[in-house]
Design a protein around this motif. Structure first.
Motif, PDB file in Angstrom:
ATOM      1  N   GLN A 117      39.343  34.341  38.035  1.00 26.20           N
ATOM      2  CA  GLN A 117      38.491  34.329  39.223  1.00 26.20           C
ATOM      3  C   GLN A 117      37.149  35.005  38.972  1.00 26.20           C
ATOM      4  O   GLN A 117      36.103  34.533  39.446  1.00 26.20           O
ATOM      5  N   ALA A 118      37.135  36.087  38.209  1.00 19.93           N
ATOM      6  CA  ALA A 118      35.873  36.787  37.933  1.00 19.93           C
ATOM      7  C   ALA A 118      34.894  35.884  37.180  1.00 19.93           C
ATOM      8  O   ALA A 118      33.682  35.937  37.411  1.00 19.93           O
ATOM      9  N   VAL A 119      35.404  35.048  36.302  1.00 20.28           N
ATOM     10  CA  VAL A 119      34.552  34.110  35.563  1.00 20.28           C
ATOM     11  C   VAL A 119      34.069  33.001  36.503  1.00 20.28           C
ATOM     12  O   VAL A 119      32.890  32.638  36.489  1.00 20.28           O
ATOM     13  N   GLU A 120      34.949  32.475  37.328  1.00 21.48           N
ATOM     14  CA  GLU A 120      34.556  31.463  38.328  1.00 21.48           C
ATOM     15  C   GLU A 120      33.459  32.014  39.235  1.00 21.48           C
ATOM     16  O   GLU A 120      32.479  31.322  39.529  1.00 21.48           O
ATOM     17  N   ASP A 121      33.628  33.257  39.672  1.00 23.81           N
ATOM     18  CA  ASP A 121      32.632  33.880  40.546  1.00 23.81           C
ATOM     19  C   ASP A 121      31.282  34.010  39.835  1.00 23.81           C
ATOM     20  O   ASP A 121      30.234  33.735  40.430  1.00 23.81           O
ATOM     21  N   ALA A 122      31.309  34.432  38.576  1.00 22.30           N
ATOM     22  CA  ALA A 122      30.068  34.593  37.812  1.00 22.30           C
ATOM     23  C   ALA A 122      29.345  33.252  37.677  1.00 22.30           C
ATOM     24  O   ALA A 122      28.125  33.176  37.851  1.00 22.30           O
TER      25      ALA A 122
END
Length: 188
Positions: A117-122
């Motif tokens: 999720q952190a990568v998707e958000d970035a």
């Protein structure tokens, strides 16, 4: 009592970002980063955490770097700013220029099929940053349907950057960038 760090965190993070950008997520290991930065694996792990955590921090550093560049390119928003972006990204560069690697965010989309999720958000935040700059430039010059056209420009940008990454050469995106520039000129 832990020993004080004998390295500059910002420099090591910059090195990690450049290495992920050049080699990709899978090929970038802590051993590779140790060779690139001169900082030991244990020290990097203690400072940045697991590779996934370091990668997310690298994406944030990349976003910040791109944000500064976009603020300069769009200081006076308008169609000319958009033209400058597309013309500039496909110019001939030295073989060792990092821009031959395309875009870290675009590369991440294609390289990591199941993103945390952190990568998707970035990635989402990065895309929004570009879309907002394109929209503001279109609005500044009174171009109709700025929202839809900003989305088109974002898709075209990612397409050009994908071509660059696939070929390993900035000029590979030139045919597509030229068509985008022609299209933007027709909106005047």
């Amino acid at each position: 009592m832990p020993r004080p760090r004998s390295f500059d965190e910002a420099q090591v993070l910059q090195c990690a970002m450049m290495t992920f950008w050049r080699l990709g997520f899978d090929a970038t290991t802590y051993k590779v980063l140790e060779a690139e930065s001169g900082v030991g694996v244990r020290s990097m792990h203690n400072t940045f955490g697991e590779k996934d955590e370091l990668f997310v921090k690298s994406l944030a550093a990349y976003h910040a770097m791109a944000s500064g560049l976009l603020d300069q390119l769009f200081a006076e928003p308008g169609l000319e700013s958009i033209r400058t972006v597309f013309a500039g990204m496909v110019q001939t560069r030295p073989e060792d220029d990092i821009s031959q690697s395309g875009c870290l965010m675009v590369n991440t989309v294609f390289e990591i099929p199941e993103k945390p999720q952190a990568v998707e958000d970035a990635i989402g935040e990065y895309r929004a940053m570009w879309r907002d700059h394109f929209r503001a430039a279109l609005v500044a010059d009174g171009v109709a349907d700025a929202e839809t056209r900003a989305e088109f420009l974002l898709g075209a940008l990612w397409g050009v950057l994908s071509q660059i990454r696939l070929a390993g050469d900035t000029t590979a995106g030139k045919p597509m960038a030229d068509i985008v520039i022609q299209t933007v000129e027709s909106w005047r």
